[in-house]
Design a protein around this motif. Structure first.
Motif, PDB file in Angstrom:
ATOM      1  N   ALA A 194       0.786  -1.294  -0.153  1.00 35.93           N
ATOM      2  CA  ALA A 194      -0.054  -0.178   0.121  1.00 35.93           C
ATOM      3  C   ALA A 194       0.909   1.334  -0.147  1.00 35.93           C
ATOM      4  CB  ALA A 194      -0.813   0.016   1.205  1.00 35.93           C
ATOM      5  N   ALA A 195       1.926   1.047   0.812  1.00 34.88           N
ATOM      6  CA  ALA A 195       2.855   2.131   0.983  1.00 34.88           C
ATOM      7  C   ALA A 195       3.716   2.849  -0.535  1.00 34.88           C
ATOM      8  CB  ALA A 195       4.033   2.057   1.847  1.00 34.88           C
ATOM      9  N   ARG A 196       3.999   1.502  -1.258  1.00 36.09           N
ATOM     10  CA  ARG A 196       4.514   1.833  -2.544  1.00 36.09           C
ATOM     11  C   ARG A 196       3.480   2.401  -3.550  1.00 36.09           C
ATOM     12  NH1 ARG A 196       9.831  -1.217  -4.631  1.00 36.09           N
ATOM     13  NH2 ARG A 196      11.047  -0.381  -3.031  1.00 36.09           N
ATOM     14  N   ALA A 197       2.310   1.820  -3.554  1.00 35.39           N
ATOM     15  CA  ALA A 197       1.191   2.255  -4.297  1.00 35.39           C
ATOM     16  C   ALA A 197       1.153   4.035  -3.955  1.00 35.39           C
ATOM     17  CB  ALA A 197       0.000   1.512  -4.143  1.00 35.39           C
ATOM     18  N   ASP A 198       1.126   4.071  -2.840  1.00 33.98           N
ATOM     19  CA  ASP A 198       0.530   5.939  -2.510  1.00 33.98           C
ATOM     20  C   ASP A 198       1.947   6.499  -2.935  1.00 33.98           C
ATOM     21  OD1 ASP A 198      -1.830   6.004  -1.433  1.00 33.98           O
ATOM     22  OD2 ASP A 198      -1.140   5.717   0.400  1.00 33.98           O
ATOM     23  N   LEU A 199       3.150   5.908  -2.771  1.00 31.45           N
ATOM     24  CA  LEU A 199       4.451   6.676  -3.141  1.00 31.45           C
ATOM     25  C   LEU A 199       4.356   6.907  -4.715  1.00 31.45           C
ATOM     26  CD1 LEU A 199       6.750   5.257  -0.488  1.00 31.45           C
ATOM     27  CD2 LEU A 199       5.560   7.671  -0.550  1.00 31.45           C
ATOM     28  N   ARG A 200       4.443   5.769  -5.243  1.00 32.18           N
ATOM     29  CA  ARG A 200       4.155   5.984  -6.860  1.00 32.18           C
ATOM     30  C   ARG A 200       3.109   6.933  -7.546  1.00 32.18           C
ATOM     31  NH1 ARG A 200       5.322   0.138  -6.706  1.00 32.18           N
ATOM     32  NH2 ARG A 200       2.636  -0.301  -6.608  1.00 32.18           N
ATOM     33  N   ARG A 201       1.871   6.977  -6.723  1.00 29.20           N
ATOM     34  CA  ARG A 201       0.768   8.018  -7.086  1.00 29.20           C
ATOM     35  C   ARG A 201       1.072   9.295  -6.872  1.00 29.20           C
ATOM     36  NH1 ARG A 201      -4.973   8.241  -4.161  1.00 29.20           N
ATOM     37  NH2 ARG A 201      -5.743  10.389  -5.038  1.00 29.20           N
ATOM     38  N   ALA A 202       1.882   9.391  -5.762  1.00 27.59           N
ATOM     39  CA  ALA A 202       2.185  10.884  -5.446  1.00 27.59           C
ATOM     40  C   ALA A 202       3.477  11.390  -6.618  1.00 27.59           C
ATOM     41  CB  ALA A 202       3.113  10.817  -3.826  1.00 27.59           C
ATOM     42  N   ALA A 203       4.302  10.326  -6.916  1.00 24.33           N
ATOM     43  CA  ALA A 203       5.406  10.888  -7.773  1.00 24.33           C
ATOM     44  C   ALA A 203       4.473  11.139  -9.162  1.00 24.33           C
ATOM     45  CB  ALA A 203       6.302   9.736  -7.923  1.00 24.33           C
ATOM     46  N   GLN A 204       3.564  10.372  -9.316  1.00 18.56           N
ATOM     47  CA  GLN A 204       2.898  10.654 -10.733  1.00 18.56           C
ATOM     48  C   GLN A 204       2.122  11.893 -10.738  1.00 18.56           C
ATOM     49  OE1 GLN A 204       2.869   8.448 -13.410  1.00 18.56           O
ATOM     50  NE2 GLN A 204       1.483   9.986 -14.583  1.00 18.56           N
ATOM     51  N   MET A 205       1.460  12.314  -9.558  1.00 19.80           N
ATOM     52  CA  MET A 205       1.033  13.544  -9.455  1.00 19.80           C
ATOM     53  C   MET A 205       1.806  14.536  -9.504  1.00 19.80           C
ATOM     54  SD  MET A 205      -1.640  12.237  -6.185  1.00 19.80           S
ATOM     55  CE  MET A 205      -2.358  13.914  -5.951  1.00 19.80           C
ATOM     56  N   ASP A 206       2.893  14.364  -8.812  1.00 22.21           N
ATOM     57  CA  ASP A 206       3.914  15.780  -8.687  1.00 22.21           C
ATOM     58  C   ASP A 206       5.206  15.109  -9.050  1.00 22.21           C
ATOM     59  OD1 ASP A 206       5.908  17.567  -8.073  1.00 22.21           O
ATOM     60  OD2 ASP A 206       5.067  18.032  -6.042  1.00 22.21           O
ATOM     61  N   PRO A 207       5.864  14.958 -10.277  1.00 21.12           N
ATOM     62  CA  PRO A 207       7.044  14.497 -10.968  1.00 21.12           C
ATOM     63  C   PRO A 207       8.226  14.896 -10.042  1.00 21.12           C
ATOM     64  CG  PRO A 207       5.650  14.766 -12.732  1.00 21.12           C
ATOM     65  CD  PRO A 207       5.065  15.503 -11.434  1.00 21.12           C
ATOM     66  N   ALA A 208       8.000  15.917  -9.588  1.00 18.58           N
ATOM     67  CA  ALA A 208       9.117  16.596  -8.820  1.00 18.58           C
ATOM     68  C   ALA A 208       9.114  16.412  -7.199  1.00 18.58           C
ATOM     69  CB  ALA A 208       9.372  17.930  -9.101  1.00 18.58           C
ATOM     70  N   ASP A 209       8.241  15.644  -6.746  1.00 16.08           N
ATOM     71  CA  ASP A 209       8.221  15.206  -5.384  1.00 16.08           C
ATOM     72  C   ASP A 209       9.392  14.294  -4.656  1.00 16.08           C
ATOM     73  OD1 ASP A 209       7.517  14.791  -2.851  1.00 16.08           O
ATOM     74  OD2 ASP A 209       5.353  14.205  -3.344  1.00 16.08           O
ATOM     75  N   GLY A 210      10.515  15.175  -4.266  1.00 15.72           N
ATOM     76  CA  GLY A 210      11.666  14.432  -3.936  1.00 15.72           C
ATOM     77  C   GLY A 210      11.230  13.736  -2.665  1.00 15.72           C
ATOM     78  N   GLU A 211      10.569  14.072  -1.775  1.00 11.13           N
ATOM     79  CA  GLU A 211      10.271  13.322  -0.640  1.00 11.13           C
ATOM     80  C   GLU A 211       9.804  11.726  -1.059  1.00 11.13           C
ATOM     81  OE1 GLU A 211      10.009  12.064   3.577  1.00 11.13           O
ATOM     82  OE2 GLU A 211      11.495  13.305   2.173  1.00 11.13           O
ATOM     83  N   ALA A 212       8.726  12.023  -1.966  1.00 11.15           N
ATOM     84  CA  ALA A 212       8.021  10.655  -2.275  1.00 11.15           C
ATOM     85  C   ALA A 212       9.263   9.559  -3.187  1.00 11.15           C
ATOM     86  CB  ALA A 212       6.914  11.069  -3.337  1.00 11.15           C
ATOM     87  N   TYR A 213      10.160  10.233  -3.843  1.00  9.80           N
ATOM     88  CA  TYR A 213      10.975   9.207  -4.277  1.00  9.80           C
ATOM     89  C   TYR A 213      11.873   8.567  -3.289  1.00  9.80           C
ATOM     90  CZ  TYR A 213       9.854  11.139  -8.750  1.00  9.80           C
ATOM     91  OH  TYR A 213       9.396  11.590 -10.042  1.00  9.80           O
ATOM     92  N   ARG A 214      12.161   9.500  -2.182  1.00 12.28           N
ATOM     93  CA  ARG A 214      13.252   9.148  -1.147  1.00 12.28           C
ATOM     94  C   ARG A 214      12.551   8.180  -0.416  1.00 12.28           C
ATOM     95  NH1 ARG A 214      13.744   8.862   3.691  1.00 12.28           N
ATOM     96  NH2 ARG A 214      11.515   9.614   4.163  1.00 12.28           N
ATOM     97  N   ALA A 215      11.290   8.139   0.223  1.00  9.30           N
ATOM     98  CA  ALA A 215      10.708   7.349   0.852  1.00  9.30           C
ATOM     99  C   ALA A 215      10.296   6.059   0.074  1.00  9.30           C
ATOM    100  CB  ALA A 215       9.258   7.754   1.326  1.00  9.30           C
ATOM    101  N   TYR A 216       9.960   6.103  -1.319  1.00 11.72           N
ATOM    102  CA  TYR A 216      10.201   4.857  -2.102  1.00 11.72           C
ATOM    103  C   TYR A 216      11.085   4.122  -2.158  1.00 11.72           C
ATOM    104  CZ  TYR A 216       8.491   2.154  -6.130  1.00 11.72           C
ATOM    105  OH  TYR A 216       8.561   0.941  -7.079  1.00 11.72           O
ATOM    106  N   ALA A 217      12.396   4.746  -2.409  1.00 15.90           N
ATOM    107  CA  ALA A 217      13.655   4.110  -2.508  1.00 15.90           C
ATOM    108  C   ALA A 217      13.998   3.447  -1.068  1.00 15.90           C
ATOM    109  CB  ALA A 217      14.827   5.206  -2.860  1.00 15.90           C
ATOM    110  N   ALA A 218      13.671   4.015   0.101  1.00 20.54           N
ATOM    111  CA  ALA A 218      14.048   3.631   1.373  1.00 20.54           C
ATOM    112  C   ALA A 218      13.043   2.394   1.767  1.00 20.54           C
ATOM    113  CB  ALA A 218      13.913   4.542   2.437  1.00 20.54           C
ATOM    114  N   GLY A 219      12.086   2.239   1.031  1.00 24.70           N
ATOM    115  CA  GLY A 219      11.103   1.186   1.350  1.00 24.70           C
ATOM    116  C   GLY A 219      11.419  -0.164   0.909  1.00 24.70           C
ATOM    117  N   GLY A 220      12.532  -0.258   0.063  1.00 27.06           N
ATOM    118  CA  GLY A 220      13.031  -1.728  -0.237  1.00 27.06           C
ATOM    119  C   GLY A 220      13.789  -1.587  -1.456  1.00 27.06           C
ATOM    120  N   LYS A 221      14.534  -2.745  -1.898  1.00 31.13           N
ATOM    121  CA  LYS A 221      15.337  -2.809  -2.965  1.00 31.13           C
ATOM    122  C   LYS A 221      14.785  -2.709  -4.199  1.00 31.13           C
ATOM    123  CE  LYS A 221      19.609  -5.529  -4.466  1.00 31.13           C
ATOM    124  NZ  LYS A 221      20.448  -6.506  -4.376  1.00 31.13           N
ATOM    125  N   MET A 222      15.371  -1.632  -4.776  1.00 30.75           N
ATOM    126  CA  MET A 222      14.768  -1.148  -6.367  1.00 30.75           C
ATOM    127  C   MET A 222      15.616  -2.284  -7.370  1.00 30.75           C
ATOM    128  SD  MET A 222      14.136   2.932  -6.145  1.00 30.75           S
ATOM    129  CE  MET A 222      13.525   3.035  -7.708  1.00 30.75           C
TER     130      MET A 222
END
Length: 486
Positions: free
Chosen positions: A129-157
């Motif tokens: 659920a977290a990754r879905a939200d963070l992907r959605r946030a980045a889609q809504m705002d492609p420059a949302d640095g915090e969404a990318y940081r949290a997404y990367a921290a959430g697991g191995k990419m």
């Protein structure tokens, strides 16, 4: 006393600073009483009341106060984010999520709300659920640095993760404010390390830390001066004096950031008698007035430390949601161990010890909340701060032999079956087998280790600094620092 008299004389301007002082000294109930008669038009007071009600774990009144603040002109999205963050920090995560759900329905284009919900889902271990939200946030705002940081921290990419390409594209933009830029660079450093592009990691780490340091500079000399002043005050006024504070209630787990405190807390929280409290600022607040007085030559009455202990236990138990034992892994505990021992004489204090090179690398690679752990933005300053920490621990051990229990991180991860029973015993607890499988505990984790502690104990990060040894020259230089606390 001055503010009380001023407010009693009818000066409304004294209400906010008086309530804030009560809140800052771990007296939320007194702050709530001062704010009980907030008047229409006082946007700042309604906002402060929302903070106080959240601290007291009263989500309903906190939401009402926030609604009043918004009605009086507060920015609705900013106020919602602040309220949800405060409720979440007080273990009212479900209420915080409800606040965000309502706001997302009302402001469906606000990416920051979706991103914050994603991070709360991470703390609860709801990673999909977290990754879905963070992907959605980045889609809504492609420059949302915090969404990318949290997404990367959430697991191995992986190399084919579409979020990686989005991060790289966003990082090339020249119109981003510094906070977004440093978050993007932290995200890229983590992501590129995951996909094996390790030669690019430190370029992003250096830029991320440079930007953050420009906003939140660190003054090592100020930290050293404060450490010397506190130790001098303790030696002069408290060393050798029998403590008279409260007994029982809390188990302190402390050490440097990224030293393994969350792992040890999770081990203890697997015990049936213990509730994880996370990082609490309550002891710093409760002791604040006494320490300020000591540093200015005013010797507090022993009863002041006992009262600080009582205020701390009340606040800590309320946050942890228990009448029994709870853990507190506030990093700053190591700076005030002697004073804590006077406020809570029987409270166990466990101190983590880990290879300083691994600690330093991990601190440099991770982004801490704005304005905290400012030393972490410079490899050289990280090295110096580690040695300041070591010197403080040695000083407390000399002043109070045997008062602390040191936990060796490398030994713990190598031989958990023998080291975990030692930790449980040091905390004054009877043995329970559940402590050998801390990753199975169902708990909320708000630190950077929210993903790691849900895995079995592992050693893959031990000696991890060797992979980047060529980049760590400034850290190794800082570690050569000799600290004199006299």
């Amino acid at each position: 006393p001055i503010l009380r008299r001023t407010l009693d004389a009818g000066a409304e301007a004294a209400r906010q600073p008086l309530a804030q002082l009560f809140l800052d000294s771990c007296r939320a109930e007194d702050a709530a009483a001062v704010l009980a008669s907030v008047r229409k038009g006082d946007k700042a007071l309604w906002t402060l009341l929302a903070t106080v009600e959240a601290r007291l774990r009263r989500p309903g009144p906190a939401r009402k106060a926030t609604a009043r603040a918004i009605a009086e002109g507060a920015d609705p999205i900013a106020a919602t984010i602040e309220l949800s963050a405060r409720l979440n920090s007080e273990n009212e995560t479900e209420a915080a999520l409800e606040v965000l759900e309502a706001a997302i329905s009302k402001y469906p284009k606000a990416a920051i709300l979706v991103g914050q919900r994603g991070q709360m889902q991470q703390s609860l271990g709801r990673f999909d659920a977290a990754r879905a939200d963070l992907r959605r946030a980045a889609q809504m705002d492609p420059a949302d640095g915090e969404a990318y940081r949290a997404y990367a921290a959430g697991g191995k990419m992986s190399a084919d993760d579409p979020m990686l390409a989005k991060m790289e594209a966003a990082a090339t933009r020249s119109d981003l404010p510094p906070p977004r830029k440093w978050r993007l660079h932290f995200a890229l450093a983590k992501a590129l390390g995951d996909v094996g592009r390790t030669d690019e990691v430190f370029r992003h780490l250096h830029e991320a830390n440079r930007l953050q340091a420009s906003a939140f500079p660190f003054d090592f000399d100020a930290a050293l001066t404060r450490a010397r002043a506190q130790l001098a005050a303790f030696r002069t006024h408290l060393s050798g004096r029998a403590p008279e504070g409260e007994t029982g209630g809390a188990i302190f787990v402390t050490g440097l950031p990224r030293s393994g405190t969350t792992l040890v807390e999770t081990v203890l929280a697997a015990h049936s008698q213990v509730t994880a409290g996370g990082e609490m600022a309550f002891m710093a607040e409760a002791l604040g007035l006494a320490l300020e007085g000591l540093e200015n030559g005013i010797v507090p009455d022993p009863a002041e430390f006992a009262e600080a202990g009582r205020r701390y236990l009340s606040a800590g138990r309320r946050r942890a949601g228990t009448d029994g034992l709870f853990t507190d892994k506030a990093i700053g505990t190591f700076t005030r161990i002697g004073f804590i021992a006077h406020a809570l004489p029987s409270a166990p204090i466990l101190v983590l010890k880990r290879d300083p090179r691994d600690v330093g690398l991990s601190a440099y690679r991770n982004m801490f909340p704005d304005g905290t752990h400012r030393f972490s933005t410079s490899l050289y300053e990280i090295g110096r701060y580690i040695r300041l920490h070591d010197a403080l621990i040695a000083a407390w051990e000399e002043l109070m032999p045997g008062r602390m229990h040191v936990v060796d991180y490398e030994a713990l991860t190598a031989h958990p079956e023998t080291r975990i029973p030692e930790i449980v015993a040091a905390a004054g607890l009877p043995w329970e087998d559940a402590c050998l499988a801390p990753h199975k505990a169902d708990r909320r984790v708000q630190t950077l280790s929210f993903a790691q502690v849900r895995q079995p104990i592992y050693r893959s990060s031990v000696a991890g600094w060797q992979q980047f040894e060529d980049e760590l020259g400034p850290l190794l230089e800082g570690l050569e620092t000799r600290i004199d606390l006299l």
